[in-house]
Design a protein around this motif. Structure first.
Motif, PDB file in Angstrom:
ATOM      1  N   LEU A  38      22.468  15.479  -8.747  1.00 25.96           N
ATOM      2  CA  LEU A  38      21.389  14.569  -8.394  1.00 25.96           C
ATOM      3  C   LEU A  38      20.696  14.935  -7.102  1.00 25.96           C
ATOM      4  CD1 LEU A  38      23.022  11.179  -9.397  1.00 25.96           C
ATOM      5  CD2 LEU A  38      21.445  12.577 -10.710  1.00 25.96           C
ATOM      6  N   GLY A  39      21.317  15.706  -6.260  1.00 32.01           N
ATOM      7  CA  GLY A  39      20.689  16.059  -4.994  1.00 32.01           C
ATOM      8  C   GLY A  39      21.456  17.145  -4.284  1.00 32.01           C
ATOM      9  N   GLY A  40      20.933  17.621  -3.179  1.00 29.69           N
ATOM     10  CA  GLY A  40      21.575  18.670  -2.419  1.00 29.69           C
ATOM     11  C   GLY A  40      22.603  18.115  -1.446  1.00 29.69           C
ATOM     12  N   SER A  44      20.509  19.980   3.314  1.00 31.08           N
ATOM     13  CA  SER A  44      20.180  21.141   2.486  1.00 31.08           C
ATOM     14  C   SER A  44      18.673  21.361   2.388  1.00 31.08           C
ATOM     15  CB  SER A  44      20.750  20.973   1.070  1.00 31.08           C
ATOM     16  OG  SER A  44      20.024  19.980   0.359  1.00 31.08           O
ATOM     17  N   GLY A  45      17.918  20.288   2.616  1.00 28.45           N
ATOM     18  CA  GLY A  45      16.471  20.383   2.493  1.00 28.45           C
ATOM     19  C   GLY A  45      15.960  20.064   1.108  1.00 28.45           C
ATOM     20  N   PHE A  46      16.856  19.944   0.116  1.00 24.20           N
ATOM     21  CA  PHE A  46      16.421  19.665  -1.254  1.00 24.20           C
ATOM     22  C   PHE A  46      16.180  18.177  -1.444  1.00 24.20           C
ATOM     23  CE2 PHE A  46      17.923  18.709  -5.748  1.00 24.20           C
ATOM     24  CZ  PHE A  46      16.661  18.890  -6.301  1.00 24.20           C
ATOM     25  N   SER A  47      14.981  17.838  -1.908  1.00 23.21           N
ATOM     26  CA  SER A  47      14.623  16.453  -2.193  1.00 23.21           C
ATOM     27  C   SER A  47      13.944  16.387  -3.544  1.00 23.21           C
ATOM     28  CB  SER A  47      13.680  15.910  -1.111  1.00 23.21           C
ATOM     29  OG  SER A  47      13.034  14.737  -1.551  1.00 23.21           O
ATOM     30  N   ARG A  48      14.563  15.677  -4.478  1.00 25.80           N
ATOM     31  CA  ARG A  48      13.943  15.524  -5.801  1.00 25.80           C
ATOM     32  C   ARG A  48      12.575  14.865  -5.688  1.00 25.80           C
ATOM     33  NH1 ARG A  48      17.128  12.035  -9.301  1.00 25.80           N
ATOM     34  NH2 ARG A  48      18.050  11.219  -7.388  1.00 25.80           N
ATOM     35  N   ALA A  49      12.480  13.886  -4.790  1.00 22.71           N
ATOM     36  CA  ALA A  49      11.220  13.164  -4.628  1.00 22.71           C
ATOM     37  C   ALA A  49      10.106  14.105  -4.159  1.00 22.71           C
ATOM     38  CB  ALA A  49      11.397  12.018  -3.640  1.00 22.71           C
ATOM     39  N   ALA A  50      10.439  15.000  -3.229  1.00 23.49           N
ATOM     40  CA  ALA A  50       9.433  15.934  -2.722  1.00 23.49           C
ATOM     41  C   ALA A  50       8.976  16.891  -3.816  1.00 23.49           C
ATOM     42  CB  ALA A  50       9.992  16.711  -1.538  1.00 23.49           C
ATOM     43  N   CYS A  51       9.914  17.393  -4.613  1.00 21.91           N
ATOM     44  CA  CYS A  51       9.560  18.299  -5.711  1.00 21.91           C
ATOM     45  C   CYS A  51       8.716  17.569  -6.757  1.00 21.91           C
ATOM     46  CB  CYS A  51      10.814  18.869  -6.366  1.00 21.91           C
ATOM     47  SG  CYS A  51      11.828  19.894  -5.276  1.00 21.91           S
ATOM     48  N   ALA A  52       9.062  16.285  -6.991  1.00 22.76           N
ATOM     49  CA  ALA A  52       8.359  15.497  -8.008  1.00 22.76           C
ATOM     50  C   ALA A  52       6.895  15.311  -7.667  1.00 22.76           C
ATOM     51  CB  ALA A  52       9.033  14.138  -8.173  1.00 22.76           C
ATOM     52  N   THR A 103      18.013  25.256   2.739  1.00 21.34           N
ATOM     53  CA  THR A 103      19.176  26.087   3.024  1.00 21.34           C
ATOM     54  C   THR A 103      19.582  26.791   1.730  1.00 21.34           C
ATOM     55  OG1 THR A 103      20.744  24.352   2.440  1.00 21.34           O
ATOM     56  CG2 THR A 103      19.962  24.403   4.736  1.00 21.34           C
ATOM     57  N   ALA A 104      20.523  27.718   1.815  1.00 26.67           N
ATOM     58  CA  ALA A 104      21.034  28.375   0.611  1.00 26.67           C
ATOM     59  C   ALA A 104      21.632  27.338  -0.330  1.00 26.67           C
ATOM     60  CB  ALA A 104      22.071  29.424   0.984  1.00 26.67           C
ATOM     61  N   ASP A 105      22.322  26.332   0.243  1.00 31.03           N
ATOM     62  CA  ASP A 105      22.894  25.258  -0.563  1.00 31.03           C
ATOM     63  C   ASP A 105      21.794  24.452  -1.241  1.00 31.03           C
ATOM     64  OD1 ASP A 105      25.133  23.415  -1.336  1.00 31.03           O
ATOM     65  OD2 ASP A 105      23.996  22.007  -0.103  1.00 31.03           O
ATOM     66  N   GLY A 106      20.709  24.210  -0.519  1.00 30.83           N
ATOM     67  CA  GLY A 106      19.599  23.459  -1.078  1.00 30.83           C
ATOM     68  C   GLY A 106      18.942  24.190  -2.238  1.00 30.83           C
ATOM     69  N   ILE A 107      18.788  25.510  -2.123  1.00 38.24           N
ATOM     70  CA  ILE A 107      18.211  26.311  -3.203  1.00 38.24           C
ATOM     71  C   ILE A 107      19.092  26.237  -4.443  1.00 38.24           C
ATOM     72  CG2 ILE A 107      17.849  28.712  -3.936  1.00 38.24           C
ATOM     73  CD1 ILE A 107      16.591  29.234  -1.200  1.00 38.24           C
ATOM     74  N   THR A 108      20.406  26.350  -4.249  1.00 34.12           N
ATOM     75  CA  THR A 108      21.330  26.279  -5.376  1.00 34.12           C
ATOM     76  C   THR A 108      21.272  24.915  -6.047  1.00 34.12           C
ATOM     77  OG1 THR A 108      22.820  27.916  -4.396  1.00 34.12           O
ATOM     78  CG2 THR A 108      23.756  26.443  -6.054  1.00 34.12           C
ATOM     79  N   HIS A 109      21.255  23.855  -5.235  1.00 29.20           N
ATOM     80  CA  HIS A 109      21.215  22.504  -5.795  1.00 29.20           C
ATOM     81  C   HIS A 109      19.901  22.257  -6.547  1.00 29.20           C
ATOM     82  CE1 HIS A 109      24.818  21.522  -3.475  1.00 29.20           C
ATOM     83  NE2 HIS A 109      24.895  20.422  -4.213  1.00 29.20           N
ATOM     84  N   ALA A 110      18.800  22.713  -5.984  1.00 33.32           N
ATOM     85  CA  ALA A 110      17.503  22.528  -6.654  1.00 33.32           C
ATOM     86  C   ALA A 110      17.501  23.250  -8.002  1.00 33.32           C
ATOM     87  CB  ALA A 110      16.382  23.054  -5.771  1.00 33.32           C
ATOM     88  N   ALA A 111      17.979  24.494  -8.007  1.00 36.29           N
ATOM     89  CA  ALA A 111      18.000  25.276  -9.246  1.00 36.29           C
ATOM     90  C   ALA A 111      18.898  24.631 -10.291  1.00 36.29           C
ATOM     91  CB  ALA A 111      18.468  26.698  -8.949  1.00 36.29           C
TER      92      ALA A 111
END
Length: 224
Positions: A38-40, A44-52, A103-111
């Motif tokens: 569901l999230g990073g 991590s910098g990963f935000s589903r809302a931002a991508c949406a 972050t590297a973790d954020g990229i992995t979580h987003a993917a």
């Protein structure tokens, strides 16, 4: 060696190479092995809302804006693209800055998040017949294989390196083929997309993009 025999042998060899993804790769419609994500991680910098905001609430993309759908694309492919955006190897002002903030973790979580979502596909065939001909049969007189040879029947994707084309916005597909032509996007496995795209005319690009989008033409101006 007789020139005709040489060309025939070259065609057979290239076809054998291009069918490897179909023989050994998992189809993009198969369920990804990841547990629901569901999230990073923290920071991590990963935000589903931002991508949406650009890619849609369910990763469905935006046809009018030329913004791709992400849902169901292979996680390895998505990670590679985000790393390419972060390094500047793949050029897009918006995605470059977003990927650099991950972050590297954020990229992995987003993917992994987008890979776990079930893909969507559309009935194909919009546009003129030349788009379908190029997509399904290629143009072997110029050593241009069909798109389906690598991206699977109806462009639904094969394995981790050949993403689905089916249902992606026509404008997005056009922009990517031009990016492969001009070097603003990495050339892909064996530099296939660089070599193939440079043999395509503007009319070819338009026709095959409309075919895979399953839709009518859209207004130019979306992000590359």
């Amino acid at each position: 060696m007789n020139r005709t025999k040489y060309r025939a042998r070259r065609k057979v060899s290239l076809k054998a190479l291009l069918f490897l993804p179909l023989a050994f790769g998992a189809h993009a419609e198969t369920s990804p092995p990841h547990a629901l994500i569901l999230g990073g991680g923290e920071d991590s910098g990963f935000s589903r809302a931002a991508c949406a905001g650009c890619h849609g609430s369910e990763g469905e993309g935006n046809a009018a804006g030329g913004i791709p759908g992400l849902r169901g694309l292979p996680s390895t492919y998505l990670e590679e693209q985000l790393h390419a955006f972060a390094s500047g190897e793949r050029k897009n002002p918006i995605m470059n800055s977003i990927a650099q903030a991950l972050t590297a973790d954020g990229i992995t979580h987003a993917a992994n998040y987008y890979a776990q979502l079930p893909p969507r596909s559309r009935p194909l065939g919009a546009g003129d017949e030349s788009g379908r001909e190029l997509a399904v049969h290629g143009r072997w007189s110029e050593n241009v294989p069909s798109c389906d040879d690598c991206h699977g029947p109806e462009g639904k994707g094969v394995g981790e390196n050949f993403p689905a084309l089916n249902g992606q916005p026509a404008l997005y597909l056009e922009n990517q083929l031009r990016a492969f032509q001009n070097g603003s996007r990495p050339p892909g496995p064996l530099r296939l997309m660089e070599n193939i795209s440079r043999k395509l005319s503007a009319q070819d690009i338009r026709a095959v993009s409309l075919y895979y989008s399953g839709s009518s033409a859209v207004t130019p101006g979306g992000q590359p």
